[in-house]
Design an enzyme around this catalytic site. Structure first.
Site, mmCIF file in Angstrom:
data_model
loop_
_atom_site.group_PDB
_atom_site.id
_atom_site.type_symbol
_atom_site.label_atom_id
_atom_site.label_comp_id
_atom_site.label_asym_id
_atom_site.label_seq_id
_atom_site.Cartn_x
_atom_site.Cartn_y
_atom_site.Cartn_z
ATOM 1 N N HIS A 1 6.843 9.057 0.511
ATOM 2 C CA HIS A 1 7.799 8.990 1.617
ATOM 3 C C HIS A 1 9.200 8.728 1.062
ATOM 4 O O HIS A 1 10.174 9.407 1.413
ATOM 5 C CB HIS A 1 7.394 7.876 2.586
ATOM 6 N N HIS B 1 -2.560 4.220 -0.157
ATOM 7 C CA HIS B 1 -1.546 3.600 0.702
ATOM 8 C C HIS B 1 -0.185 3.542 -0.003
ATOM 9 O O HIS B 1 0.834 3.997 0.543
ATOM 10 C CB HIS B 1 -2.020 2.189 1.074
ATOM 11 N N GLU B 2 -0.183 2.997 -1.209
ATOM 12 C CA GLU B 2 1.087 2.835 -1.924
ATOM 13 C C GLU B 2 1.700 4.163 -2.340
ATOM 14 O O GLU B 2 2.929 4.303 -2.363
ATOM 15 C CB GLU B 2 0.891 1.918 -3.137
ATOM 16 N N HIS C 1 3.696 5.359 0.551
ATOM 17 C CA HIS C 1 5.055 4.800 0.526
ATOM 18 C C HIS C 1 5.921 5.525 -0.506
ATOM 19 O O HIS C 1 7.073 5.898 -0.230
ATOM 20 C CB HIS C 1 5.010 3.318 0.143
#
Length: 628
Positions: A423, A416-417, A420
């Site tokens: 991105h 998940h991180e 981020h």
């Protein structure tokens, strides 16, 4: 105006991720000190500043720059060069401010007891407040420029090309901007209008005292909001019911006060929407991202048409848990427990690498850089910030804070991180500073895409029936908690504001009734909607950020649609996702960016894809439980 989003590009994703992954920390005595953690598991903050003296030099430079930028006040209409100089200067301030703050704050998060970095963080926070005041004149002056003059400036000055979207967005909202004198009055009123939210925070987080309950071993323990999240998932129904009753009966003692604080916040938002000439508070809240109210309505309607699978899930949980009656306090307990999923960090890295292979060679290369080049702070230590986040500043690679503890959840958090982080990496590498920051509407898409790819990979890989049951349960709970529950929250807000805007008085009885009816609608005929849960609206902090929660649903749905396309289409979908979404930052409105990348959030399809996946997983879970 100089906004925090300009200083901290990744803060939204960071905060959301922290809320989603926070867990109770072990006692400090059982944790290593910071210096005892091997350097290979620490992030490398010297990539921001090689030394504190370099940080201090930039601090002094920023302080001087704030004095200089005030010289542009009242002059932005003079010439194209003056306007470009001022905006360029503001960007330089933003870049320096981002580096100063992230360096100090992330060092503080390594050990919150370190008073040196506490002081550094406080010092730069005060300077950021000065930056906001020093640059507050810029947007009102740009908005005041006649359209013809601004267009002429844009043709004359090449440096203004990077601000094309910025100017377009400002012009779109021009009709909602008041006179300078009126804007000044509203700015001065901002502290006063935060009273309802501040009162809620102090009452819910500081003043309320919850009762003691008995845990699974019969020990008397304090109930708290943090511990409630653990107790409500307990396999011991007595513990679940005690925690449920204890928490909500306590909130119920203050129901009229909470109704007043929420009602005051609603009135504040209605006031601001009217004074700025919006049709409704919902339109006002969505205006910043140029999201039509139809997108919000479409979300609620699509979920309404797909409530049957949620009702089936509740019925299945009742059967799997062998309950005569299923109550609201039974919703969170997993149908499968005690599954051995011990995953050391190095093994977790390999799982993430393998799961994200479908994103293609370019993503793989940049992911590997992030995993091996000092981006990540891995293990918990004494005083370290709990949870997880991705953070950074323009011109420096992103950073990721973890508290890795060898669970599957920790692997999912890593994926998940890094979503981020990548991105942000792609956005900053391909966008100039003015359009490098993505907005909340898209902030959770890349991170959740990685989560979906990981769990889909794990489901394909596992041959252990218990592990598969565990993963399916995790997946279903994720969709239930995000798509269904957050849509219910969004519908509650919509109905609440409609009632308030039509003149209905907000009372505790009205809020209780609204909440109860929605729970009955969403969870179906098999569940007993206990009266105690009627007060749950009182504990939801998101309702003080009006019409915010729907973005959890749109982000999750967009991510599911992207993951589906990437796996099925291969290279074409990979390239759209990276080139049209990840690299786009905040260069256009979020709906436009997503549509260009292949996901149309103005249609029900992404939400339907997610809910179809929920139904298919539910079919498999039903079959596996029946065969057990």
């Amino acid at each position: 105006m100089f906004k925090m989003a300009q200083i901290i590009p990744f803060v939204v994703g960071a905060l959301l991720a922290t809320q989603a992954t926070s867990s109770a920390a072990a006692s400090n005595s059982s944790l290593p000190a910071r210096e005892e953690v091997a350097d290979q598991y620490k992030w490398r903050l010297e990539d921001i500043y090689a030394s504190e003296s370099a940080w201090q030099a930039d601090f002094e430079k920023l302080r001087a720059d704030l004095q200089k930028i005030s010289s542009y006040k009242g002059r932005l209409s003079e010439s194209a060069q003056t306007l470009a100089d001022c905006l360029t200067y503001r960007d330089e301030i933003g870049i320096i401010a981002g580096k100063l703050y992230s360096y100090a704050r992330m060092h503080r998060d390594e050990n919150s007891a370190n008073t040196h970095y506490q002081a550094m963080t406080g010092k730069v926070e005060a300077l950021l407040a000065e930056a906001g005041a020093a640059t507050a004149f810029i947007e009102p002056e740009i908005i005041a420029l006649p359209e013809e003059k601004l267009n002429q400036f844009r043709k004359q000055e090449n440096r203004l090309k990077d601000y094309a979207y910025y100017f377009t967005n400002l012009a779109r909202q021009k009709k909602h901007v008041l006179s300078p004198a009126e804007e000044e009055i509203l700015a001065h009123a901002s502290e006063v209008t935060q009273t309802s939210e501040n009162t809620f925070t102090m009452l819910a987080r500081a003043d309320i005292k919850f009762p003691k309950i008995q845990d699974e071993e019969g020990n008397t323990v304090d109930l708290s909001e943090g511990r409630y999240r653990t107790f409500i998932m307990s396999p011991d129904r007595r513990v679940r019911e005690q925690a449920f009753t204890g928490l909500f009966s306590t909130y119920n003692q203050y129901r009229n006060t909470f109704a007043a604080t929420l009602g005051g916040n609603v009135k504040k938002n209605i006031f601001f929407s009217k004074i700025r000439k919006y049709d409704s508070t919902l339109s006002s809240a969505l205006e910043g991202d140029n999201v039509p109210a139809a997108v919000y309505d479409n979300l609620i309607n699509t979920v309404h048409h797909n409530l049957a699978p949620l009702h089936r899930y509740v019925a299945l949980k009742k059967k799997a848990l062998q309950l005569d009656e299923i109550h609201m306090y039974d919703l969170y307990v997993p149908v499968i427990r005690d599954v051995d999923f011990t995953i050391p960090y190095e093994e977790g890295l390999e799982l993430v690498r393998a799961a994200l292979e479908p994103l293609g060679p370019d993503y793989k290369k940049n992911l590997e850089t992030g995993l091996t080049s000092g981006w990540i702070d891995v293990y918990e230590n004494q005083g370290k910030q709990t949870g997880a986040y991705s953070w950074g500043s323009y011109g420096v690679h992103p950073f990721v804070l973890l508290n890795y503890n060898n669970r599957y959840d920790d692997v999912s958090t890593l994926a998940h991180e890094m979503g981020h982080a990548l991105h942000s990496f792609y956005s900053q590498s391909n966008q100039p500073y003015p359009t490098s920051s993505y907005v909340t509407f898209t902030a959770e898409v890349a991170s959740t895409t990685n989560e979906v790819l990981l769990i889909d990979y794990m489901l394909k890989k596992t041959t252990d029936k218990q592990q598969r049951l565990f993963l399916i349960n995790q997946y279903l709970e994720s969709i239930r908690g995000t798509i269904y529950r957050q849509t219910m929250f969004a519908e509650f807000e919509k109905l609440l504001y409609e009632k308030a805007e039509s003149g209905e008085t907000i009372t505790a009885d009205m809020l209780d009734s609204l909440w109860h009816d929605l729970n009955v609608k969403y969870y179906g005929p098999d569940i007993i909607v206990d009266k105690a849960v009627d007060i749950e609206w009182a504990r939801i902090p998101h309702f003080y950020s009006s019409f915010y929660v729907y973005q959890y649903v749109t982000g999750y749905s967009a991510a599911t649609a992207f993951a589906d396309q990437i796996v099925k289409e291969g290279t074409p979908a990979q390239e759209r996702y990276i080139n049209k979404f990840l690299k786009s930052g905040g260069s256009d409105y979020p709906l436009v960016i997503l549509k260009n990348a292949g996901v149309d959030m103005s249609s029900p399809k992404p939400i339907e894809i997610t809910l179809q996946k929920f139904a298919a997983l539910l079919d498999e879970l039903e079959k596996m439980i029946t065969e057990s």
